[in-house]
Design an enzyme around this catalytic site. Structure first.
Site, PDB file in Angstrom:
ATOM      1  N   ASP A   4       0.731  -1.282   0.161  1.00  0.00           N
ATOM      2  CA  ASP A   4      -0.164  -0.122  -0.130  1.00  0.00           C
ATOM      3  C   ASP A   4       0.846   1.320   0.072  1.00  0.00           C
ATOM      4  OD1 ASP A   4      -2.079  -1.586  -0.043  1.00  0.00           O
ATOM      5  OD2 ASP A   4      -3.261  -0.362   1.416  1.00  0.00           O
TER       6      ASP A   4
ATOM      7  N   CYS B 205       1.080  -8.056   4.964  1.00  0.00           N
ATOM      8  CA  CYS B 205       0.544  -6.769   4.775  1.00  0.00           C
ATOM      9  C   CYS B 205      -0.821  -6.519   4.332  1.00  0.00           C
ATOM     10  CB  CYS B 205       1.706  -5.953   4.057  1.00  0.00           C
ATOM     11  SG  CYS B 205       3.062  -5.979   4.636  1.00  0.00           S
TER      12      CYS B 205
ATOM     13  N   CYS C   1       5.205  -2.092   8.178  1.00  0.00           N
ATOM     14  CA  CYS C   1       5.522  -0.955   8.812  1.00  0.00           C
ATOM     15  C   CYS C   1       5.186  -0.847  10.217  1.00  0.00           C
ATOM     16  CB  CYS C   1       4.980   0.194   7.818  1.00  0.00           C
ATOM     17  SG  CYS C   1       5.732   0.116   6.274  1.00  0.00           S
TER      18      CYS C   1
ATOM     19  N   SER D 193      -5.383   5.295   5.451  1.00  0.00           N
ATOM     20  CA  SER D 193      -4.406   4.345   5.926  1.00  0.00           C
ATOM     21  C   SER D 193      -4.403   4.182   7.280  1.00  0.00           C
ATOM     22  CB  SER D 193      -2.948   4.659   5.517  1.00  0.00           C
ATOM     23  OG  SER D 193      -2.118   4.040   5.964  1.00  0.00           O
TER      24      SER D 193
END
Length: 554
Positions: A80, A121, A193, A470
């Site tokens: 993403d 992810c 992340c 997000s």
């Protein structure tokens, strides 16, 4: 026990099928054992997936240790962060459906007896779970784990820091050299992340729902413990197969409530709303947006991980992980402890010895950040079917806000206005025609939210959209407005300068015009012809449902 692989491998008639397995190098003894599919999202384009081949190899070892025949099967996966801010983001959420379809296809076509899902992810985690639910085979998920936080000038950073630094650079608050140092620093290792973004949110909730072994949500990607966990997962899938424990025995109405409770305690990404609704749909369970508010009312917010706070996933891991959060919630009877998990034990047994090791990271339930959960669903004349906000990432000063609408019919036009300094304190930025159908694909709005934060406007400007955000977004970012503009949702009748009232504690969002004016505009409203798309996105646009239904395909 009759196995699915019997349909492929047993009997005289299946000699041609077996010959193809022999061509692959399998032996007769291997074909006499259960076939366990390892669905791996390994690739060289996603930092959270670049080492999943090694995780999958560890899973293989565990399966072999316990009498199974492992078979690795690839899955696609969109990063993403790389897809953000351009046409590629239109493909991110839709890819969830492709992944689910491919899991279903490969398992049935090849007669697999059980599955180990190896994602990491964003949409890959729910996509694999959705596909597995259609099959209802014994299933365990083991992800790749989170990235370590980056460091720059003595401060810990994660991916959202880079996006926010762009806004600061555009506002001449930091230099080009400063920006370069930040972009090099924020993602120092492999893994998902380091903040409580969508990937880590879904991996934590996979553990909370009982589909993963202890530690899956928070063990860092670079720790050898991750490979030990993968081996244990491979071994345990064979135990589930022997006991005939299937994924629908794990994912139930009660376990989804457990996942929602953790969602609220952790302050997870708003995307979890879409994904939990979609997972519930595949599990044929009746879950709607009202349940989110019901649980949010009861479950306190115990963690402030980036972007809501300064802690990162490694801090949560060192503080006891998901089981410690669940142990804290159990003190107020906020979990269904009798539910079965893939460990073969119930949740209560799993967390019996868990303890919080750092009360700054996981707060005592009596000393929570707030008495209510990290996510909330807003309703009102703008969003009669709901809108989602990450309450834990909203500054107290913005929990109640009224301001003039600044209206944009795409993310691209909005970001240009933000970067050029056209948005002022007090404004409510409205971005529409970015929903599941309108986009299509419901793009994430990390660029505009991060720009506002980087420019220091996150405590004075709200942003609402029929698209989504997000997990790295913070501030008064209100997404998933439903119905979307392309479905003649009221977000489409907002005009420049209209006053919008947001009251997060009251779960409300409203356009402040008279009922007569509202009805007049709705009668005249014809949705804009949105951008034309080719390929399978055009098919997605025809089939996708609204965000309040999880944006699943029908």
């Amino acid at each position: 026990m009759r196995l699915e692989s019997d349909k492929v491998l047993r009997g005289v008639e299946r000699a041609p099928n077996r010959s193809l397995f022999y061509a692959l190098g399998y032996t007769k003894k291997q074909l006499e054992r259960p076939l366990v599919g390892i669905i791996s999202a390994y690739s060289e384009i996603v930092p959270g997936h670049m080492y999943l081949d090694k995780v999958s190899e560890s899973v293989k070892i565990g399966i072999l240790m316990n009498g199974g025949t492992p078979i690795t099967i690839p899955s696609i996966g969109v990063c993403d962060g790389i897809a953000m801010g351009h046409l590629g983001m239109k493909y991110s959420l839709p890819s969830r459906e492709l992944i689910a379809d491919s899991v279903e296809t490969m398992a049935i076509a090849h007669g697999l007896d059980a599955l180990v899902l190896v994602p990491n992810c964003d949409k890959i985690v729910p996509g694999m779970i959705m596909g597995a639910l259609r099959l209802n085979l014994p299933t365990i998920l083991v992800s790749g784990g989170p990235m370590l936080a980056g460091k720059n000038k003595g401060k810990e950073l994660s991916l959202s820091s880079a996006f926010e630094a762009v806004g600061a650079n555009k506002a001449n608050m930091i230099s080009d050299d400063d920006l370069y140092e930040i972009e090099k620093s924020v993602c120092p290792t492999c893994g998902s992340c380091a903040g409580m973004y969508t990937a880590n949110s879904m991996n934590c909730l996979s553990e909370a729902i009982g589909l993963s072994l202890k530690g899956n949500g928070t063990t860092p990607a670079v720790y050898s413990e991750r490979y030990r966990l993968a081996k244990e997962t491979g071994f345990q899938i064979m135990e589930l197969l022997k006991k005939d424990i299937r994924i629908k025995d794990i994912i139930t109405e009660k376990s989804i409530k457990n996942a929602l409770a953790c969602d609220m305690a952790l302050g997870c990404s708003t995307n979890t709303v879409l994904h939990l609704l979609a997972i519930a749909s595949e599990a044929e369970l009746d879950v709607d947006l009202n349940l989110f508010n019901q649980i949010s009312e009861k479950v306190p917010n115990l963690c402030h991980l980036a972007p809501a706070g300064d802690h990162h996933m490694e801090d949560l891991y060192l503080s006891g992980g998901i089981s410690a959060v669940q142990k804290e919630l159990s003190k107020k009877d906020l979990l269904e402890l009798e539910v079965l998990t893939v460990s073969g034990k119930n949740l209560g047994e799993n967390i019996k010895n868990a303890q919080v090791k750092n009360k700054n990271v996981i707060r005592d339930i009596e000393n929570s950040y707030s008495k209510v959960g990290g996510l909330v669903i807003l309703f009102g004349n703008i969003a009669p079917k709901g809108a989602v906000v990450k309450r834990s990432a909203v500054d107290d000063s913005m929990l109640v806000h009224k301001g003039p609408a600044r209206v944009f019919n795409s993310e691209d036009t909005a970001i240009k206005a933000i970067y050029s300094g056209e948005i002022k304190k007090g404004d409510v930025v409205v971005i529409r025609y970015e929903g599941p159908k309108g986009g299509p694909g419901m793009r994430e709005m990390l660029n505009p939210t991060s720009a506002l934060c980087g420019m220091g406007l996150d405590k004075s400007v709200a942003l609402i959209t029929d698209g989504r955000f997000s997990g790295a977004s913070r501030g008064a970012s209100i997404g998933h407005v439903s119905p979307e503009a392309s479905l003649k949702g009221p977000i489409g009748i907002i005009e420049e300068g209209d006053m919008i009232k947001i009251d997060i504690p009251a779960y409300s969002i409203n356009l402040e015009i008279s009922d007569e004016e509202f009805e007049k505009r709705m009668e005249k409203f014809t949705p804009l012809e949105t951008n034309k798309v080719k390929g399978w996105l055009s098919r997605y646009r025809r089939l996708v449902t609204s965000s309040d239904k999880g944006a699943v395909l029908k």
